[in-house]
Design a protein around this motif. Structure first.
Motif, mmCIF file in Angstrom:
data_model
loop_
_atom_site.group_PDB
_atom_site.id
_atom_site.type_symbol
_atom_site.label_atom_id
_atom_site.label_comp_id
_atom_site.label_asym_id
_atom_site.label_seq_id
_atom_site.Cartn_x
_atom_site.Cartn_y
_atom_site.Cartn_z
ATOM 1 N N ASN A 191 10.376 -12.148 10.447
ATOM 2 C CA ASN A 191 11.141 -11.020 9.904
ATOM 3 C C ASN A 191 12.465 -11.482 9.295
ATOM 4 N N HIS A 192 13.065 -12.541 9.855
ATOM 5 C CA HIS A 192 14.304 -13.076 9.288
ATOM 6 C C HIS A 192 14.039 -13.775 7.953
ATOM 7 N N ILE A 193 12.925 -14.479 7.876
ATOM 8 C CA ILE A 193 12.548 -15.140 6.619
ATOM 9 C C ILE A 193 12.311 -14.102 5.524
ATOM 10 N N LEU A 194 11.578 -13.042 5.886
ATOM 11 C CA LEU A 194 11.314 -11.984 4.919
ATOM 12 C C LEU A 194 12.601 -11.298 4.475
ATOM 13 N N ALA A 195 13.492 -11.037 5.431
ATOM 14 C CA ALA A 195 14.753 -10.368 5.111
ATOM 15 C C ALA A 195 15.595 -11.233 4.177
ATOM 16 N N PHE A 196 15.642 -12.546 4.432
ATOM 17 C CA PHE A 196 16.412 -13.438 3.573
ATOM 18 C C PHE A 196 15.799 -13.504 2.181
ATOM 19 N N PHE A 197 14.470 -13.580 2.113
ATOM 20 C CA PHE A 197 13.794 -13.605 0.821
ATOM 21 C C PHE A 197 14.072 -12.315 0.048
ATOM 22 N N GLY A 198 14.010 -11.183 0.751
ATOM 23 C CA GLY A 198 14.278 -9.912 0.093
ATOM 24 C C GLY A 198 15.682 -9.845 -0.468
ATOM 25 N N MET A 199 16.664 -10.309 0.303
ATOM 26 C CA MET A 199 18.043 -10.268 -0.170
ATOM 27 C C MET A 199 18.287 -11.295 -1.269
ATOM 28 N N ALA A 200 17.637 -12.459 -1.177
ATOM 29 C CA ALA A 200 17.777 -13.465 -2.232
ATOM 30 C C ALA A 200 17.212 -12.949 -3.556
ATOM 31 N N MET A 201 16.050 -12.319 -3.494
ATOM 32 C CA MET A 201 15.472 -11.733 -4.702
ATOM 33 C C MET A 201 16.391 -10.663 -5.278
ATOM 34 N N LEU A 202 16.977 -9.870 -4.397
ATOM 35 C CA LEU A 202 17.910 -8.842 -4.841
ATOM 36 C C LEU A 202 19.148 -9.453 -5.488
ATOM 37 N N ALA A 203 19.645 -10.545 -4.919
ATOM 38 C CA ALA A 203 20.859 -11.174 -5.427
ATOM 39 C C ALA A 203 20.672 -11.724 -6.846
ATOM 40 N N PHE A 204 19.447 -12.099 -7.179
ATOM 41 C CA PHE A 204 19.164 -12.568 -8.537
ATOM 42 C C PHE A 204 18.804 -11.429 -9.491
ATOM 43 N N SER A 205 18.518 -10.264 -8.943
ATOM 44 C CA SER A 205 17.986 -9.174 -9.762
ATOM 45 C C SER A 205 19.034 -8.618 -10.714
ATOM 46 N N ALA A 206 18.728 -8.691 -11.996
ATOM 47 C CA ALA A 206 19.585 -8.086 -13.022
ATOM 48 C C ALA A 206 18.693 -7.414 -14.053
ATOM 49 N N PHE A 207 17.632 -6.764 -13.556
ATOM 50 C CA PHE A 207 16.604 -6.220 -14.431
ATOM 51 C C PHE A 207 17.178 -5.296 -15.500
ATOM 52 N N PHE A 208 18.083 -4.424 -15.100
ATOM 53 C CA PHE A 208 18.582 -3.406 -16.016
ATOM 54 C C PHE A 208 19.652 -3.952 -16.966
ATOM 55 N N SER A 209 20.145 -5.166 -16.687
ATOM 56 C CA SER A 209 21.128 -5.779 -17.581
ATOM 57 C C SER A 209 20.476 -6.597 -18.695
ATOM 58 N N VAL A 210 19.208 -6.938 -18.530
ATOM 59 C CA VAL A 210 18.535 -7.733 -19.556
ATOM 60 C C VAL A 210 18.509 -7.004 -20.902
ATOM 61 N N PRO A 211 18.135 -5.714 -20.943
ATOM 62 C CA PRO A 211 18.205 -5.022 -22.237
ATOM 63 C C PRO A 211 19.615 -4.985 -22.827
ATOM 64 N N GLN A 212 20.641 -4.997 -21.970
ATOM 65 C CA GLN A 212 22.013 -5.068 -22.471
ATOM 66 C C GLN A 212 22.241 -6.401 -23.188
ATOM 67 N N ALA A 213 21.736 -7.486 -22.581
ATOM 68 C CA ALA A 213 21.864 -8.799 -23.208
ATOM 69 C C ALA A 213 21.099 -8.856 -24.527
ATOM 70 N N VAL A 214 19.903 -8.290 -24.521
ATOM 71 C CA VAL A 214 19.089 -8.265 -25.742
ATOM 72 C C VAL A 214 19.817 -7.497 -26.846
ATOM 73 N N LYS A 215 20.394 -6.365 -26.494
ATOM 74 C CA LYS A 215 21.129 -5.555 -27.466
ATOM 75 C C LYS A 215 22.351 -6.306 -27.983
ATOM 76 N N GLY A 216 23.113 -6.907 -27.072
ATOM 77 C CA GLY A 216 24.324 -7.610 -27.463
ATOM 78 C C GLY A 216 24.070 -8.858 -28.293
ATOM 79 N N LEU A 217 22.881 -9.444 -28.118
ATOM 80 C CA LEU A 217 22.518 -10.653 -28.871
ATOM 81 C C LEU A 217 21.590 -10.333 -30.042
ATOM 82 N N GLU A 218 21.479 -9.052 -30.360
ATOM 83 C CA GLU A 218 20.715 -8.592 -31.516
ATOM 84 C C GLU A 218 19.274 -9.090 -31.495
ATOM 85 N N ALA A 219 18.680 -9.094 -30.280
ATOM 86 C CA ALA A 219 17.268 -9.425 -30.084
ATOM 87 C C ALA A 219 16.906 -10.835 -30.558
#
Length: 379
Positions: free
Chosen positions: A182-210
Protein backbone atom coordinates in the motif's frame (compact mmCIF):
# COMPACT_ATOMS: atom_id res chain seq x y z
CA UNK A 1 -1.61 35.57 -31.33
CA UNK A 2 1.49 37.48 -30.29
CA UNK A 3 0.04 38.32 -26.88
CA UNK A 4 -0.23 34.59 -26.14
CA UNK A 5 3.04 33.52 -27.76
CA UNK A 6 5.48 31.80 -25.41
CA UNK A 7 9.09 30.66 -25.61
CA UNK A 8 9.91 26.97 -25.18
CA UNK A 9 11.22 27.66 -21.68
CA UNK A 10 8.14 29.62 -20.64
CA UNK A 11 5.95 26.77 -21.86
CA UNK A 12 8.14 24.28 -20.01
CA UNK A 13 7.83 26.31 -16.82
CA UNK A 14 4.02 26.30 -17.04
CA UNK A 15 4.21 22.50 -17.20
CA UNK A 16 6.68 22.43 -14.32
CA UNK A 17 4.53 24.79 -12.30
CA UNK A 18 1.50 22.54 -12.61
CA UNK A 19 3.11 19.80 -10.49
CA UNK A 20 5.82 21.47 -8.43
CA UNK A 21 3.60 22.67 -5.60
CA UNK A 22 1.58 19.54 -5.02
CA UNK A 23 2.96 16.05 -5.23
CA UNK A 24 6.59 17.14 -4.94
CA UNK A 25 6.01 18.49 -1.45
CA UNK A 26 4.47 15.17 -0.39
CA UNK A 27 7.17 12.92 -1.87
CA UNK A 28 9.59 12.63 1.12
CA UNK A 29 6.77 11.75 3.54
CA UNK A 30 5.75 8.81 1.34
CA UNK A 31 9.31 7.96 0.27
CA UNK A 32 10.30 7.39 3.90
CA UNK A 33 7.82 4.52 4.01
CA UNK A 34 9.21 2.89 0.85
CA UNK A 35 13.00 3.10 1.05
CA UNK A 36 15.21 5.25 -1.14
CA UNK A 37 15.92 2.68 -3.87
CA UNK A 38 12.25 1.88 -4.43
CA UNK A 39 11.42 5.59 -4.30
CA UNK A 40 14.00 6.50 -6.98
CA UNK A 41 12.88 3.62 -9.22
CA UNK A 42 9.26 4.75 -8.96
CA UNK A 43 10.22 8.35 -9.76
CA UNK A 44 12.02 7.32 -12.96
CA UNK A 45 9.14 5.04 -13.98
CA UNK A 46 6.61 7.79 -13.30
CA UNK A 47 8.65 10.30 -15.32
CA UNK A 48 8.83 8.02 -18.37
CA UNK A 49 5.15 7.10 -18.15
CA UNK A 50 4.06 10.71 -17.88
CA UNK A 51 6.37 11.79 -20.68
CA UNK A 52 4.52 9.43 -23.04
CA UNK A 53 1.09 10.51 -21.79
CA UNK A 54 1.86 14.21 -22.10
CA UNK A 55 3.29 13.76 -25.59
CA UNK A 56 0.10 11.94 -26.58
CA UNK A 57 -1.97 14.85 -25.31
CA UNK A 58 0.31 17.25 -27.19
CA UNK A 59 -0.18 15.23 -30.37
CA UNK A 60 -3.97 15.30 -30.26
CA UNK A 61 -3.93 18.95 -29.23
CA UNK A 62 -1.76 19.86 -32.23
CA UNK A 63 -4.08 17.90 -34.52
CA UNK A 64 -7.02 19.85 -33.10
CA UNK A 65 -5.54 23.08 -34.39
CA UNK A 66 -3.41 24.06 -31.41
CA UNK A 67 -5.94 26.46 -29.86
CA UNK A 68 -8.47 24.13 -28.21
CA UNK A 69 -8.35 23.23 -24.52
CA UNK A 70 -8.44 19.65 -23.35
CA UNK A 71 -12.22 19.36 -22.98
CA UNK A 72 -12.74 20.51 -26.55
CA UNK A 73 -9.98 18.18 -27.77
CA UNK A 74 -11.65 15.18 -26.15
CA UNK A 75 -15.02 16.35 -27.46
CA UNK A 76 -13.69 16.38 -31.01
CA UNK A 77 -12.39 12.82 -30.96
CA UNK A 78 -14.59 11.01 -28.42
CA UNK A 79 -17.92 12.71 -27.87
CA UNK A 80 -19.93 12.27 -31.05
CA UNK A 81 -23.55 11.86 -32.10
CA UNK A 82 -26.69 13.44 -30.69
CA UNK A 83 -25.36 13.23 -27.12
CA UNK A 84 -22.17 15.12 -27.91
CA UNK A 85 -23.16 18.32 -26.09
CA UNK A 86 -24.46 16.75 -22.83
CA UNK A 87 -21.50 14.38 -22.63
CA UNK A 88 -19.08 17.27 -23.19
CA UNK A 89 -20.86 19.29 -20.51
CA UNK A 90 -20.74 16.37 -18.08
CA UNK A 91 -17.02 15.90 -18.65
CA UNK A 92 -16.43 19.62 -18.21
CA UNK A 93 -18.25 19.61 -14.85
CA UNK A 94 -16.42 16.53 -13.56
CA UNK A 95 -13.06 17.87 -14.72
CA UNK A 96 -13.77 21.25 -13.10
CA UNK A 97 -14.58 19.58 -9.78
CA UNK A 98 -11.29 17.68 -9.92
CA UNK A 99 -9.35 20.85 -10.62
CA UNK A 100 -11.19 22.72 -7.85
CA UNK A 101 -10.01 20.00 -5.46
CA UNK A 102 -6.40 20.44 -6.53
CA UNK A 103 -6.61 24.21 -6.25
CA UNK A 104 -8.11 23.88 -2.77
CA UNK A 105 -5.10 21.76 -1.79
CA UNK A 106 -2.71 24.56 -2.71
CA UNK A 107 -4.71 27.17 -0.84
CA UNK A 108 -4.85 24.97 2.28
CA UNK A 109 -1.18 24.04 2.14
CA UNK A 110 0.02 27.59 1.51
CA UNK A 111 -2.27 29.02 4.20
CA UNK A 112 -0.69 26.74 6.79
CA UNK A 113 2.74 28.05 5.87
CA UNK A 114 1.67 31.71 5.79
CA UNK A 115 0.04 31.37 9.22
CA UNK A 116 3.22 29.87 10.69
CA UNK A 117 5.36 32.51 9.01
CA UNK A 118 3.54 35.73 9.91
CA UNK A 119 1.13 34.63 12.63
CA UNK A 120 -2.17 35.70 11.05
CA UNK A 121 -5.34 33.57 11.35
CA UNK A 122 -5.59 30.79 8.79
CA UNK A 123 -8.65 32.32 7.14
CA UNK A 124 -6.65 35.50 6.49
CA UNK A 125 -3.78 33.41 5.10
CA UNK A 126 -6.15 31.74 2.66
CA UNK A 127 -7.41 35.11 1.45
CA UNK A 128 -3.86 36.47 1.06
CA UNK A 129 -2.76 33.49 -1.03
CA UNK A 130 -5.92 33.52 -3.13
CA UNK A 131 -5.57 37.21 -3.94
CA UNK A 132 -1.92 36.83 -4.95
CA UNK A 133 -2.45 33.66 -6.96
CA UNK A 134 -5.70 34.44 -8.74
CA UNK A 135 -4.76 37.99 -9.77
CA UNK A 136 -1.98 36.85 -12.13
CA UNK A 137 -4.29 34.45 -13.94
CA UNK A 138 -6.66 37.28 -14.81
CA UNK A 139 -4.02 38.68 -17.22
CA UNK A 140 -3.85 35.49 -19.30
CA UNK A 141 -1.37 33.05 -20.81
CA UNK A 142 1.58 35.39 -21.40
CA UNK A 143 1.45 36.79 -17.86
CA UNK A 144 1.35 33.29 -16.39
CA UNK A 145 4.20 32.13 -18.65
CA UNK A 146 6.45 34.99 -17.58
CA UNK A 147 5.50 34.60 -13.91
CA UNK A 148 6.11 30.85 -13.99
CA UNK A 149 9.55 31.39 -15.54
CA UNK A 150 10.62 33.76 -12.78
CA UNK A 151 9.14 31.57 -10.04
CA UNK A 152 10.71 28.33 -11.32
CA UNK A 153 14.12 30.03 -11.55
CA UNK A 154 13.84 31.18 -7.93
CA UNK A 155 12.66 27.71 -6.88
CA UNK A 156 15.75 26.09 -8.39
CA UNK A 157 17.96 28.65 -6.68
CA UNK A 158 16.41 28.06 -3.25
CA UNK A 159 16.46 24.28 -3.62
CA UNK A 160 20.09 24.41 -4.74
CA UNK A 161 21.13 26.36 -1.64
CA UNK A 162 19.09 24.17 0.71
CA UNK A 163 20.39 21.03 -0.99
CA UNK A 164 24.03 22.02 -0.46
CA UNK A 165 23.32 22.96 3.16
CA UNK A 166 21.65 19.61 3.71
CA UNK A 167 24.93 17.84 3.00
CA UNK A 168 26.40 19.58 6.05
CA UNK A 169 23.42 18.80 8.28
CA UNK A 170 22.86 15.07 7.81
CA UNK A 171 20.93 13.66 10.76
CA UNK A 172 19.24 10.53 9.36
CA UNK A 173 20.52 7.49 7.48
CA UNK A 174 18.71 6.66 4.24
CA UNK A 175 16.27 3.77 4.47
CA UNK A 176 17.04 1.00 1.95
CA UNK A 177 14.26 -1.39 2.95
CA UNK A 178 11.24 -2.01 0.70
CA UNK A 179 7.89 -0.62 1.77
CA UNK A 180 4.57 -2.41 2.10
CA UNK A 181 2.41 -2.77 -1.06
CA UNK A 182 0.00 0.00 0.00
CA UNK A 183 2.94 2.36 0.63
CA UNK A 184 4.44 1.55 -2.77
CA UNK A 185 1.10 2.19 -4.45
CA UNK A 186 0.61 5.44 -2.54
CA UNK A 187 4.08 6.68 -3.53
CA UNK A 188 3.50 5.72 -7.16
CA UNK A 189 0.16 7.50 -7.14
CA UNK A 190 1.65 10.69 -5.72
CA UNK A 191 4.67 10.52 -8.05
CA UNK A 192 2.38 10.22 -11.07
CA UNK A 193 0.37 13.15 -9.75
CA UNK A 194 3.51 15.24 -9.22
CA UNK A 195 4.40 14.87 -12.90
CA UNK A 196 0.84 15.40 -14.11
CA UNK A 197 0.38 18.57 -16.14
CA UNK A 198 -2.28 17.25 -18.50
CA UNK A 199 -4.31 20.44 -18.68
CA UNK A 200 -1.23 22.63 -19.21
CA UNK A 201 -0.11 20.82 -22.35
CA UNK A 202 -2.73 22.56 -24.55
CA UNK A 203 -1.51 25.85 -23.05
CA UNK A 204 2.01 25.01 -24.22
CA UNK A 205 0.72 24.01 -27.65
CA UNK A 206 -1.19 27.29 -27.93
CA UNK A 207 1.74 29.39 -26.74
CA UNK A 208 4.12 27.67 -29.16
CA UNK A 209 1.68 27.97 -32.06
CA UNK A 210 1.38 24.17 -32.45
CA UNK A 211 5.03 23.78 -33.45
CA UNK A 212 5.45 20.04 -32.78
CA UNK A 213 9.22 20.14 -32.32
CA UNK A 214 9.06 22.99 -29.81
CA UNK A 215 6.10 21.45 -27.99
CA UNK A 216 7.87 18.11 -27.49
CA UNK A 217 10.94 19.93 -26.19
CA UNK A 218 8.82 21.97 -23.77
CA UNK A 219 7.04 18.87 -22.46
CA UNK A 220 10.34 17.06 -21.88
CA UNK A 221 11.97 20.05 -20.15
CA UNK A 222 8.90 20.74 -18.02
CA UNK A 223 8.74 17.17 -16.71
CA UNK A 224 12.52 16.90 -16.34
CA UNK A 225 12.50 20.02 -14.14
CA UNK A 226 10.08 18.24 -11.84
CA UNK A 227 12.15 15.04 -11.80
CA UNK A 228 15.26 16.96 -10.74
CA UNK A 229 13.35 18.81 -8.03
CA UNK A 230 11.74 15.60 -6.76
CA UNK A 231 15.03 13.73 -6.50
CA UNK A 232 16.84 16.58 -4.72
CA UNK A 233 13.98 17.39 -2.35
CA UNK A 234 13.31 13.75 -1.48
CA UNK A 235 16.91 12.77 -0.75
CA UNK A 236 17.80 15.98 1.10
CA UNK A 237 14.60 15.98 3.17
CA UNK A 238 15.16 12.37 4.20
CA UNK A 239 18.76 13.11 5.19
CA UNK A 240 18.27 16.37 7.08
CA UNK A 241 14.71 16.55 8.43
CA UNK A 242 14.13 16.59 12.16
CA UNK A 243 10.81 15.01 11.22
CA UNK A 244 9.65 14.04 7.71
CA UNK A 245 6.42 16.02 7.49
CA UNK A 246 3.51 15.75 5.00
CA UNK A 247 4.55 19.11 3.52
CA UNK A 248 8.22 18.22 3.16
CA UNK A 249 9.71 21.68 3.49
CA UNK A 250 8.50 22.12 7.08
CA UNK A 251 10.59 19.30 8.57
CA UNK A 252 13.46 19.68 6.10
CA UNK A 253 14.09 23.36 6.79
CA UNK A 254 13.86 22.84 10.56
CA UNK A 255 16.65 20.29 10.25
CA UNK A 256 18.98 22.84 8.61
CA UNK A 257 18.41 25.91 10.78
CA UNK A 258 16.24 28.94 11.52
CA UNK A 259 17.15 30.79 8.32
CA UNK A 260 16.24 27.72 6.27
CA UNK A 261 12.78 27.66 7.82
CA UNK A 262 12.09 31.10 6.38
CA UNK A 263 13.57 30.16 3.01
CA UNK A 264 11.66 26.89 3.07
CA UNK A 265 8.40 28.63 3.88
CA UNK A 266 8.85 31.09 1.04
CA UNK A 267 9.75 28.25 -1.32
CA UNK A 268 6.67 26.27 -0.38
CA UNK A 269 4.38 29.22 -0.97
CA UNK A 270 6.10 29.93 -4.29
CA UNK A 271 5.84 26.29 -5.37
CA UNK A 272 2.15 26.15 -4.57
CA UNK A 273 1.39 29.44 -6.29
CA UNK A 274 3.01 28.20 -9.53
CA UNK A 275 0.69 25.20 -9.46
CA UNK A 276 -2.28 27.40 -8.75
CA UNK A 277 -1.39 29.64 -11.70
CA UNK A 278 -1.06 26.76 -14.14
CA UNK A 279 -4.20 24.88 -13.11
CA UNK A 280 -6.50 27.87 -12.71
CA UNK A 281 -5.34 29.33 -16.04
CA UNK A 282 -6.22 26.06 -17.77
CA UNK A 283 -9.58 25.93 -16.01
CA UNK A 284 -10.38 29.57 -16.83
CA UNK A 285 -9.62 29.02 -20.52
CA UNK A 286 -11.63 25.79 -20.59
CA UNK A 287 -14.56 27.53 -18.90
CA UNK A 288 -14.44 30.40 -21.40
CA UNK A 289 -14.32 27.93 -24.28
CA UNK A 290 -17.29 25.94 -22.98
CA UNK A 291 -19.73 28.56 -21.66
CA UNK A 292 -18.81 31.44 -24.00
CA UNK A 293 -18.91 34.09 -21.26
CA UNK A 294 -16.75 37.11 -20.49
CA UNK A 295 -13.17 36.31 -19.55
CA UNK A 296 -13.53 37.89 -16.10
CA UNK A 297 -16.63 35.84 -15.30
CA UNK A 298 -14.80 32.67 -16.32
CA UNK A 299 -11.84 33.69 -14.16
CA UNK A 300 -14.11 33.97 -11.13
CA UNK A 301 -15.73 30.61 -11.89
CA UNK A 302 -12.29 29.01 -12.21
CA UNK A 303 -10.81 30.38 -8.99
CA UNK A 304 -13.43 31.24 -6.37
CA UNK A 305 -14.95 27.76 -5.72
CA UNK A 306 -11.59 26.36 -4.62
CA UNK A 307 -11.31 29.08 -1.98
CA UNK A 308 -14.83 28.36 -0.74
CA UNK A 309 -14.02 24.63 -0.50
CA UNK A 310 -11.25 25.33 1.99
CA UNK A 311 -13.77 27.00 4.33
CA UNK A 312 -15.85 23.79 4.52
CA UNK A 313 -13.16 21.84 6.44
CA UNK A 314 -13.34 18.92 4.02
CA UNK A 315 -9.66 18.12 4.51
CA UNK A 316 -6.14 19.46 4.46
CA UNK A 317 -3.30 19.52 1.95
CA UNK A 318 -2.69 15.76 1.70
CA UNK A 319 -6.39 14.84 1.60
CA UNK A 320 -7.18 17.28 -1.19
CA UNK A 321 -4.10 16.25 -3.19
CA UNK A 322 -4.77 12.51 -2.99
CA UNK A 323 -8.47 12.83 -3.82
CA UNK A 324 -7.76 15.10 -6.77
CA UNK A 325 -4.94 12.85 -7.96
CA UNK A 326 -7.10 9.73 -7.92
CA UNK A 327 -9.83 11.40 -9.94
CA UNK A 328 -7.37 12.77 -12.49
CA UNK A 329 -5.88 9.28 -12.89
CA UNK A 330 -9.30 7.82 -13.65
CA UNK A 331 -10.19 10.57 -16.13
CA UNK A 332 -6.96 10.33 -18.07
CA UNK A 333 -6.90 6.51 -18.03
CA UNK A 334 -10.38 6.45 -19.54
CA UNK A 335 -9.96 9.16 -22.15
CA UNK A 336 -6.40 9.78 -23.37
CA UNK A 337 -5.72 6.46 -25.09
CA UNK A 338 -9.07 6.30 -26.93
CA UNK A 339 -8.69 9.94 -28.00
CA UNK A 340 -5.16 9.29 -29.23
CA UNK A 341 -6.24 6.19 -31.18
CA UNK A 342 -9.18 8.04 -32.72
CA UNK A 343 -6.91 10.91 -33.76
CA UNK A 344 -4.64 8.42 -35.55
CA UNK A 345 -7.63 7.04 -37.40
CA UNK A 346 -9.02 10.45 -38.35
CA UNK A 347 -5.87 12.52 -38.89
CA UNK A 348 -3.19 10.02 -39.85
CA UNK A 349 0.34 9.64 -38.47
CA UNK A 350 1.30 10.78 -34.99
CA UNK A 351 4.00 13.36 -34.31
CA UNK A 352 5.45 10.60 -32.08
CA UNK A 353 6.03 8.21 -34.97
CA UNK A 354 5.66 4.54 -34.01
CA UNK A 355 6.81 4.96 -30.41
CA UNK A 356 3.32 4.63 -28.85
CA UNK A 357 1.91 1.39 -30.22
CA UNK A 358 -0.74 -0.82 -28.65
CA UNK A 359 1.62 -2.44 -26.11
CA UNK A 360 2.78 0.95 -24.80
CA UNK A 361 -0.81 2.16 -24.66
CA UNK A 362 -1.83 -0.84 -22.53
CA UNK A 363 1.04 -0.13 -20.12
CA UNK A 364 -0.06 3.50 -19.87
CA UNK A 365 -3.62 2.48 -18.99
CA UNK A 366 -2.36 0.10 -16.29
CA UNK A 367 -0.11 2.82 -14.85
CA UNK A 368 -2.95 5.35 -14.74
CA UNK A 369 -5.26 2.88 -13.01
CA UNK A 370 -2.54 2.13 -10.45
CA UNK A 371 -2.17 5.87 -9.95
CA UNK A 372 -5.87 6.15 -9.18
CA UNK A 373 -5.69 3.29 -6.68
CA UNK A 374 -2.51 4.66 -5.14
CA UNK A 375 -4.14 7.97 -4.36
CA UNK A 376 -6.91 6.39 -2.28
CA UNK A 377 -5.14 3.54 -0.42
CA UNK A 378 -4.45 4.18 3.29
CA UNK A 379 -0.88 5.06 4.32
Amino acid sequence: MEKNKLSVWQSACIITGYGVGGGIMAMPYLAEKNGILMAMAILVLSFLTNLVIHLMIADISIKSGGKSQIVEVFSKYLFTGKYKKPITLFFFVVMALVMFTNLAAYISGAAEIITDLIGVPEIVSKLIFYAAAASVVLFGLKAVGVSETVAVSVIFGVIGVLGVCSLFNISNPLNFSIGQPNHILAFFGMAMLAFSAFFSVPQAVKGLEADAKKVKKAVFLGLMNNLVLMVVITICALLSSTEVTEVAMIGWSKGIGAWAQIAGSLFTILAMITSYWAISLALADITEEQIKKDKRICWIIATLPSLLMTFLNLGGFMEFMRIGGGLIGILIAILVIPAYRKSLKDEGDSTLGNKCGTFVQILIIIAQLLMAVGNVVPV
